[in-house]
Design a protein around this motif. Structure first.
Motif, mmCIF file in Angstrom:
data_model
loop_
_atom_site.group_PDB
_atom_site.id
_atom_site.type_symbol
_atom_site.label_atom_id
_atom_site.label_comp_id
_atom_site.label_asym_id
_atom_site.label_seq_id
_atom_site.Cartn_x
_atom_site.Cartn_y
_atom_site.Cartn_z
ATOM 1 N N GLY A 9 0.818 -1.212 0.000
ATOM 2 C CA GLY A 9 0.000 0.000 0.000
ATOM 3 C C GLY A 9 0.846 1.253 0.000
ATOM 4 O O GLY A 9 0.568 2.213 -0.741
ATOM 5 N N SER A 64 -3.356 0.730 -3.937
ATOM 6 C CA SER A 64 -2.953 1.139 -2.588
ATOM 7 C C SER A 64 -4.125 1.035 -1.615
ATOM 8 O O SER A 64 -3.966 0.623 -0.462
ATOM 9 C CB SER A 64 -2.397 2.567 -2.618
ATOM 10 N N THR A 65 -5.314 1.398 -2.102
ATOM 11 C CA THR A 65 -6.501 1.284 -1.238
ATOM 12 C C THR A 65 -6.745 -0.168 -0.849
ATOM 13 O O THR A 65 -7.009 -0.490 0.318
ATOM 14 C CB THR A 65 -7.730 1.850 -1.965
ATOM 15 N N ALA A 67 -4.542 -2.567 -0.809
ATOM 16 C CA ALA A 67 -3.454 -3.029 0.046
ATOM 17 C C ALA A 67 -3.650 -2.574 1.487
ATOM 18 O O ALA A 67 -3.450 -3.342 2.439
ATOM 19 C CB ALA A 67 -2.122 -2.533 -0.502
ATOM 20 N N PHE A 68 -4.062 -1.319 1.674
ATOM 21 C CA PHE A 68 -4.277 -0.822 3.034
ATOM 22 C C PHE A 68 -5.440 -1.550 3.717
ATOM 23 O O PHE A 68 -5.376 -1.884 4.901
ATOM 24 C CB PHE A 68 -4.529 0.687 3.006
#
Length: 335
Positions: free
Chosen positions: A228, A278-279, A281-282
């Motif tokens: 992320g 990234s969203t 992954a977070f």
């Protein structure tokens, strides 16, 4: 004779009178017993053993020792009967009953009069002891122990004759395990002691959890967090590049895109993809972190399978689920 000499002689005679009287009484015959009265001589107190019971005669004890040696050397009906009689005389009723029963069993074809006599003697001894029959709930080749002493192999050929009171019964078998019991047995009674097979040990799931699932979940969460952060940084880089290209190009013709506009479109698309990645992954990192905390701190339920049933196998797996419209964790397995 002077007056003084006479007085001295008289004093000596008076002094000798008590001694003479005592000698006369000592030599005299005892006083006659009045008619109708008798002199009572208290009987001698018989010797006793430490428990207070009269001790057996020395001859009876010697006879018992001789009979015991004879039976050990030649265990037959005659020696068993002799040992039983000797044991009865010294008050060893348990041993007497046991050997009267052995004498009856060793010679089934003895004459009726002797059998009747031995049965009468056995009945008299059984009044002082308990007659015990031992049975097993399931057949097994096993040794029977009473108070830790091996009394024979099951099935026992003869009843056990035990002193009244409590006794511990145990069974030693090769492939089975039986529950030991402590039973009180009264004198002049027949008691049946049934030994039951021990139930299979219930297997209880361990309350301690293995640590490796938490390590795996934590590692996945850390990896997702790193992804992320990396994708966010990459998306910011693409964002800056798109802004620079847009400033150079100005306005793009949507009908006929120039190469510069096509490059700008590609950079913007990459930026959007990195932002979405990234969203995801977070979110995945947070899910894995929650799963790790839940695994470590939520207590594991204990399950005891039914008696005789094998413990249920527990196999499970946690895997991330990532799609274009959702993200999460899938737990599956057999419980």
């Amino acid at each position: 004779m002077t007056t003084r000499s006479f007085v001295m002689l008289l004093c000596a005679a008076i002094a000798a009178l008590p001694a003479a009287s005592a000698r006369a009484q000592a030599g005299a015959d005892p006083a006659p017993v009045p008619p109708g009265e008798q002199t009572v001589v208290p009987p001698a107190t018989p010797p006793t053993d430490p428990t207070g019971a009269p001790a057996p005669e020395v001859n009876d004890r010697a006879a018992y020792d001789n009979a015991s040696r004879e039976y050990q050397a030649h265990p037959d009906t005659d020696s068993a009967e002799a040992l039983a009689v000797a044991a009865s005389k010294i008050g060893a009723h348990r041993e007497a009953a046991e050997h009267f029963a052995i004498a009856l069993s060793l010679k089934p074809g003895m004459d009726a009069s002797r059998r009747a006599r031995l049965q009468t003697l056995l009945k008299a001894e059984k009044a002082h002891v308990a007659t015990v029959l031992v049975k097993l709930s399931t057949d097994a080749k096993a040794s029977i122990l009473v108070d830790g002493i091996d009394v024979g192999t099951y099935p026992l050929k003869l009843p056990l004759y035990l002193d009244p009171g409590e006794h511990t019964f145990a069974v030693v078998a090769e492939e089975k395990r039986f529950v030991s019991v402590r039973v009180g047995v009264p004198a002049d009674k027949s008691v049946t002691v049934t030994m039951h097979e021990a139930p299979a040990d219930a297997k209880v799931a361990s309350s301690e959890k293995p640590i490796w699932p938490a390590v795996v979940l934590g590692s996945l969460g850390g990896a997702a967090l790193a992804v992320g952060i990396g994708t966010v940084a990459a998306s910011f880089s693409r964002e800056s590049e798109a802004e620079e290209l847009g400033a150079e190009i100005g306005t793009c013709d949507l009908v006929a895109l120039s190469p510069a506009c096509l490059e700008l479109s590609s950079v913007v698309s990459e930026r959007n993809t990195l932002r979405n990645a990234s969203t995801i992954a977070f979110i995945s990192s947070g899910v894995f972190a929650a799963a790790t905390i839940g695994y470590l701190f939520i207590p594991q339920a204990k399950e005891t399978p039914a008696q005789g049933a094998p413990p249920a196998a527990v196999e499970w797996m946690v895997a991330p689920a990532v799609a274009s419209d959702h993200v999460g964790v899938v737990v599956f397995g057999a419980f």
